[in-house]
Write a protein that holds these residues in place. Structure first.
Motif, PDB file in Angstrom:
ATOM      1  N   THR A 188       0.868  -1.176   0.000  1.00 40.35           N
ATOM      2  CA  THR A 188       0.000   0.000   0.000  1.00 40.35           C
ATOM      3  C   THR A 188       0.903   1.223   0.000  1.00 40.35           C
ATOM      4  OG1 THR A 188      -1.992   1.007   0.943  1.00 40.35           O
ATOM      5  CG2 THR A 188      -0.295   0.331   2.517  1.00 40.35           C
ATOM      6  N   VAL A 192       1.386   6.124   3.929  1.00 44.60           N
ATOM      7  CA  VAL A 192       0.259   5.945   4.842  1.00 44.60           C
ATOM      8  C   VAL A 192       0.540   4.817   5.822  1.00 44.60           C
ATOM      9  CG1 VAL A 192      -2.155   5.181   4.925  1.00 44.60           C
ATOM     10  CG2 VAL A 192      -1.437   6.869   3.239  1.00 44.60           C
ATOM     11  N   GLU A 193       1.174   3.756   5.344  1.00 42.96           N
ATOM     12  CA  GLU A 193       1.465   2.605   6.195  1.00 42.96           C
ATOM     13  C   GLU A 193       2.961   2.278   6.107  1.00 42.96           C
ATOM     14  OE1 GLU A 193       1.964   0.688   8.540  1.00 42.96           O
ATOM     15  OE2 GLU A 193      -0.106  -0.065   8.607  1.00 42.96           O
ATOM     16  N   ARG A 195       4.559   0.141   7.496  1.00 38.55           N
ATOM     17  CA  ARG A 195       4.837  -1.305   7.486  1.00 38.55           C
ATOM     18  C   ARG A 195       4.545  -1.946   6.124  1.00 38.55           C
ATOM     19  NH1 ARG A 195       1.641  -2.863  12.842  1.00 38.55           N
ATOM     20  NH2 ARG A 195       0.322  -1.305  11.859  1.00 38.55           N
ATOM     21  N   ALA A 196       4.226  -1.126   5.133  1.00 36.22           N
ATOM     22  CA  ALA A 196       3.990  -1.671   3.789  1.00 36.22           C
ATOM     23  C   ALA A 196       5.263  -2.352   3.291  1.00 36.22           C
ATOM     24  CB  ALA A 196       3.584  -0.545   2.835  1.00 36.22           C
ATOM     25  N   GLU A 409      -7.072   6.576   6.756  1.00 36.40           N
ATOM     26  CA  GLU A 409      -5.785   5.963   7.101  1.00 36.40           C
ATOM     27  C   GLU A 409      -5.980   4.766   8.015  1.00 36.40           C
ATOM     28  OE1 GLU A 409      -2.901   8.955   8.009  1.00 36.40           O
ATOM     29  OE2 GLU A 409      -3.141   9.735   5.965  1.00 36.40           O
ATOM     30  N   LEU A 410      -6.918   4.891   8.963  1.00 38.18           N
ATOM     31  CA  LEU A 410      -7.189   3.767   9.869  1.00 38.18           C
ATOM     32  C   LEU A 410      -7.666   2.557   9.056  1.00 38.18           C
ATOM     33  CD1 LEU A 410      -7.502   2.603  12.720  1.00 38.18           C
ATOM     34  CD2 LEU A 410      -9.818   3.575  12.782  1.00 38.18           C
ATOM     35  N   ARG A 413      -4.734   0.919   7.110  1.00 38.33           N
ATOM     36  CA  ARG A 413      -3.841   0.167   8.000  1.00 38.33           C
ATOM     37  C   ARG A 413      -4.524  -1.104   8.509  1.00 38.33           C
ATOM     38  NH1 ARG A 413      -2.335   5.296  10.995  1.00 38.33           N
ATOM     39  NH2 ARG A 413      -0.877   6.269   9.562  1.00 38.33           N
ATOM     40  N   THR A 414      -5.803  -0.979   8.830  1.00 37.51           N
ATOM     41  CA  THR A 414      -6.533  -2.141   9.356  1.00 37.51           C
ATOM     42  C   THR A 414      -6.581  -3.252   8.306  1.00 37.51           C
ATOM     43  OG1 THR A 414      -7.902  -0.675  10.689  1.00 37.51           O
ATOM     44  CG2 THR A 414      -8.782  -2.873  10.268  1.00 37.51           C
ATOM     45  N   HIS A 416      -4.649  -3.603   5.677  1.00 33.74           N
ATOM     46  CA  HIS A 416      -3.284  -4.051   5.383  1.00 33.74           C
ATOM     47  C   HIS A 416      -2.859  -5.111   6.383  1.00 33.74           C
ATOM     48  CE1 HIS A 416       1.138  -3.618   4.787  1.00 33.74           C
ATOM     49  NE2 HIS A 416       0.772  -3.353   3.552  1.00 33.74           N
ATOM     50  N   SER A 417      -3.217  -4.878   7.627  1.00 28.56           N
ATOM     51  CA  SER A 417      -2.791  -5.799   8.681  1.00 28.56           C
ATOM     52  C   SER A 417      -3.625  -7.091   8.661  1.00 28.56           C
ATOM     53  CB  SER A 417      -2.918  -5.044  10.007  1.00 28.56           C
ATOM     54  OG  SER A 417      -2.977  -5.912  11.049  1.00 28.56           O
ATOM     55  N   ASP A 422       1.537  -6.729   6.519  1.00 25.89           N
ATOM     56  CA  ASP A 422       2.517  -5.922   7.262  1.00 25.89           C
ATOM     57  C   ASP A 422       3.911  -6.559   7.203  1.00 25.89           C
ATOM     58  OD1 ASP A 422       0.503  -4.260   7.938  1.00 25.89           O
ATOM     59  OD2 ASP A 422       0.445  -4.781  10.065  1.00 25.89           O
TER      60      ASP A 422
END
Ligand code: ADP
Ligand code: ASP
Ligand code: MG
Length: 424
Positions: A188, A192-193, A195-196, A409-410, A413-414, A416-417, A422
């Protein structure tokens, strides 16, 4: 010896230092014996500034359209690329590389007549190919071409990616390297993330979805062209030291390869998450439920060039009326409302409401074709964070979910995880 097209985006040519750095990337490939054509964007921020100037001008005297003249828009906004192509040619000459700048009309890169959002129809690469064979680097302006009316046309924002892939296809290049401010395509947006994860490879289909659903790392049309013309396209960073080990690796340059699905050995169910801001929702209340209603609404919207995206329809309990909700880009809301109000009498509906500032978050992956439950996982993950879903659309390889802007953004990330994307 190979033929390479190297494209450098706005941040990569943001100032004179960066342009000199780009020249070193180009020299590395020339010194390795390759024939090189370069495609450049305007310095970062420049195109926005030029667009702002045009938008700040009064419209033509007596003009009925609220828009400025698209041909003059193109004349102004195409100028940013002209500056960088000349500066890069000078920077290359200063380090002993034979180079010449080329504007779209000089090659020519021929486009259709859709000023402001033109499509490339043909490129005559013969002259630059001849010169490349003699060792001269062609520095080509991205984002622009020559329309049938003999005027400069621009390709739509982010269009230099498309110029690069089209030039690569025309020159039958062995590779098209898109240099940017990130070192590849990530699961992503890495801004924004954090941990991408960087992807070593991504399929054309998935990249097409990622780009059209908001990942601006590549313009959608460039991915389409790469897919159709089988252009070997890499996304890589211009910010690394041009002479660092591996940078000149021909077979496996550092970055992300956009390729056929078959080339990807380990296919994940979900490959990436994209998001698009500035979505707006329009709802038509109590629309007559009879054949021809959708055609009566969406036909005029299409004629007005309004890009309608998600469409949801609910039938009332007695089946006589329906609510229709759909999304358009925020910038098109006013135009859409005007079109709908015009159609109100012939179609028949009670009220129209609109809401701007929404976000579409999308989950993309070819693996979805063969896996059930991907959508349910997304819905549950968003519900657990208290994020309300306004609309949903799906295709074979993507799920798109419309939510309120502040949750963008939340949500990214949510999701993505929850799909295990991640970085560990
Ligand atoms: P350029 O000026 O080089 O054309 P862009 O700004 O158009 O660069 O595109 C690069 C940006 O795309 C990155 O800075 C990054 O924030 C954004 N981006 C969005 N989604 C992704 C993704 N999935 N992978 C990499 N970058 C992404
Ligand atoms: N300079 C143009 C833009 O900002 C084209 C590009 O950078 O790709 O949209
Ligand atoms: Mg770009």
């Amino acid at each position: 010896m190979a033929r390479i097209v190297m494209k450098f985006g706005g941040t990569s040519v943001a100032d004179l230092d960066r342009i000199h750095n780009v020249a070193r990337h180009v020299k590395r490939e020339v010194d390795a014996g390759h024939q090189v054509a370069v495609v450049v964007s305007a310095m970062s921020g420049k195109t926005n500034e030029l667009v702002g100037w045009v938008q700040g001008m009064p419209k033509a005297c007596g003009a009925s359209s609220p828009l400025y003249d698209a041909r003059e828009y193109d004349a102004v906004v195409a100028s940013g690329e002209q500056v960088t192509s000349g500066l890069l040619a000078i920077a290359l000459q200063s380090i002993g590389v034979d180079a010449r700048s080329w504007q779209g009309w000089q090659i020519p890169i021929r486009t259709d007549n859709a000023h402001g959002a033109a499509r490339i129809v043909d490129i005559d690469g013969s002259e630059i190919a001849k010169r490349m064979e003699r060792g001269q680097v062609a520095v080509v302006t991205g984002f622009q071409g020559l329309a049938p009316d003999n005027r400069i046309a621009t390709l739509g924002r982010g269009g230099s990616d498309t110029s690069a892939v089209a030039v690569a296809a025309a020159l039958k290049a062995d590779r098209c390297d898109i240099y940017t401010d990130v070192d590849g395509v990530y699961t992503t947006d890495p801004r924004v993330e954090p941990r991408a994860r960087r992807l070593a490879k991504i399929s054309f289909e998935e990249m097409l979805e990622m780009a059209s659903l908001g990942a601006k790392v590549l313009q959608v049309r460039s991915v389409e062209l790469a897919m159709v013309h089988k252009v070997r396209t890499f996304v890589r960073s211009s910010f690394e030291d041009p002479d660092a080990p591996g940078m000149g690796d021909f077979e496996n340059p550092p970055g992300t390869l956009i390729c056929d699905e078959e080339e990807i050995v380990e296919q994940q169910v979900v490959t990436g998450i994209a998001y698009a801001k500035d979505e707006a929702q329009i709802s038509l209340r109590r629309v007559a439920d009879r054949p021809g209603v959708s055609a009566g609404l969406f036909g005029p919207l299409a004629e007005a060039n309004i890009n309608v995206d998600m469409i949801v329809q609910n039938i009332s309990e007695d089946g006589s009326k329906t609510d229709i909700t759909f999304t358009v880009p925020t910038g098109d809301v006013e135009k859409a409302l005007a079109v709908l109000n015009k159609a109100r009498e012939s179609v028949g509906f009670d009220a129209v409401q609109s809401e701007s500032g929404l976000v579409k978050v999308s989950v993309i992956g070819i693996g979805m074709r063969s896996h059930a439950g991907v959508a349910a996982t997304a819905f549950k993950a968003l519900a657990d964070k208290g994020i309300n879903i306004r609309a949903i659309t799906t295709s074979e390889i993507k799920i798109s979910i419309l939510i309120d802007g502040p949750y963008a953004e939340l949500a990214v990330r949510t999701l993505h995880s929850v799909y295990g994307l991640d970085k560990h």
